[in-house]
Design a protein around this motif. Structure first.
Motif, PDB file in Angstrom:
ATOM      1  N   LEU A   1      -4.819  -9.073  -2.281  1.00  0.00           N
ATOM      2  CA  LEU A   1      -4.245  -7.837  -2.829  1.00  0.00           C
ATOM      3  C   LEU A   1      -2.787  -8.022  -3.212  1.00  0.00           C
ATOM      4  CD1 LEU A   1      -4.473  -4.890  -3.567  1.00  0.00           C
ATOM      5  CD2 LEU A   1      -4.113  -4.294  -1.159  1.00  0.00           C
ATOM      6  N   ARG A   2      -2.011  -8.752  -2.422  1.00  0.00           N
ATOM      7  CA  ARG A   2      -0.599  -8.928  -2.774  1.00  0.00           C
ATOM      8  C   ARG A   2      -0.464  -9.720  -4.070  1.00  0.00           C
ATOM      9  NH1 ARG A   2       4.191 -12.031  -1.351  1.00  0.00           N
ATOM     10  NH2 ARG A   2       5.948 -10.607  -1.043  1.00  0.00           N
ATOM     11  N   ASP A   3      -1.267 -10.735  -4.255  1.00  0.00           N
ATOM     12  CA  ASP A   3      -1.212 -11.507  -5.495  1.00  0.00           C
ATOM     13  C   ASP A   3      -1.655 -10.663  -6.686  1.00  0.00           C
ATOM     14  OD1 ASP A   3      -0.277 -13.781  -4.242  1.00  0.00           O
ATOM     15  OD2 ASP A   3      -2.277 -14.572  -3.875  1.00  0.00           O
ATOM     16  N   ALA A   4      -2.661  -9.824  -6.483  1.00  0.00           N
ATOM     17  CA  ALA A   4      -3.092  -8.934  -7.561  1.00  0.00           C
ATOM     18  C   ALA A   4      -1.982  -7.957  -7.923  1.00  0.00           C
ATOM     19  CB  ALA A   4      -4.350  -8.172  -7.147  1.00  0.00           C
ATOM     20  N   MET A   5      -1.292  -7.441  -6.913  1.00  0.00           N
ATOM     21  CA  MET A   5      -0.170  -6.537  -7.167  1.00  0.00           C
ATOM     22  C   MET A   5       0.957  -7.252  -7.903  1.00  0.00           C
ATOM     23  SD  MET A   5      -0.782  -3.460  -6.201  1.00  0.00           S
ATOM     24  CE  MET A   5      -1.515  -2.350  -4.990  1.00  0.00           C
ATOM     25  N   ALA A   6       1.171  -8.513  -7.592  1.00  0.00           N
ATOM     26  CA  ALA A   6       2.227  -9.270  -8.263  1.00  0.00           C
ATOM     27  C   ALA A   6       2.007  -9.314  -9.770  1.00  0.00           C
ATOM     28  CB  ALA A   6       2.300 -10.688  -7.694  1.00  0.00           C
ATOM     29  N   SER A   7       0.744  -9.394 -10.178  1.00  0.00           N
ATOM     30  CA  SER A   7       0.447  -9.460 -11.613  1.00  0.00           C
ATOM     31  C   SER A   7       0.725  -8.138 -12.318  1.00  0.00           C
ATOM     32  CB  SER A   7      -1.016  -9.866 -11.831  1.00  0.00           C
ATOM     33  OG  SER A   7      -1.896  -8.794 -11.515  1.00  0.00           O
ATOM     34  N   ALA A   8       0.800  -7.032 -11.545  1.00  0.00           N
ATOM     35  CA  ALA A   8       1.054  -5.715 -12.127  1.00  0.00           C
ATOM     36  C   ALA A   8       2.457  -5.206 -11.844  1.00  0.00           C
ATOM     37  CB  ALA A   8       0.037  -4.712 -11.572  1.00  0.00           C
ATOM     38  N   ALA A   9       3.265  -6.003 -11.156  1.00  0.00           N
ATOM     39  CA  ALA A   9       4.551  -5.514 -10.646  1.00  0.00           C
ATOM     40  C   ALA A   9       5.497  -5.058 -11.750  1.00  0.00           C
ATOM     41  CB  ALA A   9       5.218  -6.596  -9.799  1.00  0.00           C
ATOM     42  N   GLU A  10       5.455  -5.707 -12.911  1.00  0.00           N
ATOM     43  CA  GLU A  10       6.386  -5.332 -13.979  1.00  0.00           C
ATOM     44  C   GLU A  10       6.017  -4.012 -14.638  1.00  0.00           C
ATOM     45  OE1 GLU A  10       7.043  -8.376 -16.827  1.00  0.00           O
ATOM     46  OE2 GLU A  10       7.962  -9.757 -15.390  1.00  0.00           O
ATOM     47  N   ARG A  11       4.780  -3.594 -14.502  1.00  0.00           N
ATOM     48  CA  ARG A  11       4.365  -2.358 -15.160  1.00  0.00           C
ATOM     49  C   ARG A  11       4.041  -1.237 -14.176  1.00  0.00           C
ATOM     50  NH1 ARG A  11      -0.087  -5.882 -15.682  1.00  0.00           N
ATOM     51  NH2 ARG A  11      -1.988  -5.088 -14.683  1.00  0.00           N
ATOM     52  N   ASP A  12       4.180  -1.477 -12.874  1.00  0.00           N
ATOM     53  CA  ASP A  12       3.844  -0.449 -11.896  1.00  0.00           C
ATOM     54  C   ASP A  12       4.750  -0.586 -10.677  1.00  0.00           C
ATOM     55  OD1 ASP A  12       1.394   1.563 -11.108  1.00  0.00           O
ATOM     56  OD2 ASP A  12       2.193   0.509  -9.365  1.00  0.00           O
ATOM     57  N   SER A  13       5.486   0.475 -10.360  1.00  0.00           N
ATOM     58  CA  SER A  13       6.450   0.418  -9.252  1.00  0.00           C
ATOM     59  C   SER A  13       5.769   0.332  -7.895  1.00  0.00           C
ATOM     60  CB  SER A  13       7.374   1.640  -9.296  1.00  0.00           C
ATOM     61  OG  SER A  13       8.194   1.609 -10.436  1.00  0.00           O
ATOM     62  N   VAL A  14       4.581   0.908  -7.755  1.00  0.00           N
ATOM     63  CA  VAL A  14       3.855   0.772  -6.494  1.00  0.00           C
ATOM     64  C   VAL A  14       3.476  -0.683  -6.279  1.00  0.00           C
ATOM     65  CG1 VAL A  14       1.743   1.394  -5.249  1.00  0.00           C
ATOM     66  CG2 VAL A  14       3.023   3.149  -6.495  1.00  0.00           C
ATOM     67  N   ALA A  15       2.953  -1.340  -7.301  1.00  0.00           N
ATOM     68  CA  ALA A  15       2.617  -2.757  -7.198  1.00  0.00           C
ATOM     69  C   ALA A  15       3.860  -3.584  -6.877  1.00  0.00           C
ATOM     70  CB  ALA A  15       1.974  -3.235  -8.494  1.00  0.00           C
ATOM     71  N   SER A  16       4.980  -3.249  -7.484  1.00  0.00           N
ATOM     72  CA  SER A  16       6.220  -3.977  -7.244  1.00  0.00           C
ATOM     73  C   SER A  16       6.637  -3.925  -5.781  1.00  0.00           C
ATOM     74  CB  SER A  16       7.334  -3.408  -8.129  1.00  0.00           C
ATOM     75  OG  SER A  16       8.550  -4.065  -7.896  1.00  0.00           O
ATOM     76  N   GLU A  17       6.392  -2.799  -5.115  1.00  0.00           N
ATOM     77  CA  GLU A  17       6.748  -2.686  -3.702  1.00  0.00           C
ATOM     78  C   GLU A  17       6.029  -3.735  -2.862  1.00  0.00           C
ATOM     79  OE1 GLU A  17       9.101   0.425  -2.300  1.00  0.00           O
ATOM     80  OE2 GLU A  17       9.494  -1.050  -3.871  1.00  0.00           O
TER      81      GLU A  17
END
Length: 269
Positions: free
Chosen positions: A137-153
């Protein structure tokens, strides 16, 4: 967690659902019901994986509300709750919790995102939630971090929450603001710091940047602290509600809830 959610929706934050403003598909009462529903599920966060808690929170919310009320809140509060229940310094425990996330967490979180009916799922992206996850899940969030602030957290150990949100709340309370006023100021400070990614997803980066500029102007006018600032705040709020709440800073509201939760857990509020 319940109190954090109720406090967030109970403050008259510009552009969001509040006691004075419903959306066409979601009411203030829906948000309160969802706030109550998260409690039993987050209370069990120490007993199960983060992804399972995210899914359980969304399932509980969908049983009491007709639309997506707290997907972002589920994603943000689940790892913080697990870390808090594990004991020890909260952010250090949270960092360890985030680094331990695996493919099973991603699988459950993907299911929660699909169940929530969140907007933006029509766009094909890397690690698409409509597919079986291939990474944690953390790696998946990393791929979305630039377009989603929740993922960036997830990849910054909740930098916005701990380094912008909580200090802004503590400073406002320390200056003598009432809790609801402090929450509005927290919301404005977060918007000033980072453009809202829900607005960017729905209306483009330019729209999100303009909303952040509007929050900056309200703060410069005094925000909740002065008569001129409160007038600017009312005008800003009105500008976000037409047409059809398209400029709802919903991701910022989720970050507000996370900051409130941390402040409550840490005894700052």
């Amino acid at each position: 967690a319940q109190l954090a959610c109720v406090l967030e929706v109970g403050a008259e934050k510009p552009g969001n659902i509040t006691p004075s403003h419903d959306f066409h598909d979601t009411s203030y009462e829906d948000m309160v019901r969802s706030a109550i529903a998260v409690g039993p599920e987050l209370a069990r966060a120490g007993e199960r994986a983060v992804g399972e808690t995210v899914l359980a929170v969304v399932e509980a919310s969908r049983r009491v509300a007709p639309a997506n009320t707290n997907l972002g809140i589920a994603l943000l509060l689940a790892p913080v709750a697990k870390a808090a229940l594990d004991g020890g310094p909260l952010r250090a425990r949270l960092s360890a919790t985030l680094r331990a996330l695996d493919v099973a967490d991603a699988r459950a979180a993907y299911a929660a995102i699909r169940l929530s009916g969140a907007s933006g799922l029509h766009e094909r992206v890397e690690h698409d939630v409509r597919s079986e996850p291939a990474v944690g899940l953390r790696d998946a969030m990393a791929s979305a971090a630039e377009r989603d602030s929740v993922a960036s957290e997830y990849v910054t150990d909740f930098a916005l929450t701990f380094e912008t949100g909580v200090p802004a709340l503590v400073a406002a309370l320390g200056d003598g603001l009432a809790v609801r006023e402090a929450i509005v100021e927290l919301h404005l400070r977060l918007l000033d710091r980072v453009p809202d990614t829900l607005i960017a997803r729905k209306g483009g980066a330019g729209a999100a940047a303009r909303v952040s500029a509007g929050a900056r102007e309200v703060l410069a006018a005094g925000g909740v602290r002065t008569a001129a600032g409160r007038r600017a705040l009312r005008s800003f709020d009105a500008s976000l509600r037409e047409p059809g709440n398209a400029l709802n800073p919903g991701t910022t509201a989720d970050l507000v809830t996370a900051a409130l939760f941390v402040a409550l857990v840490e005894g700052m509020l």
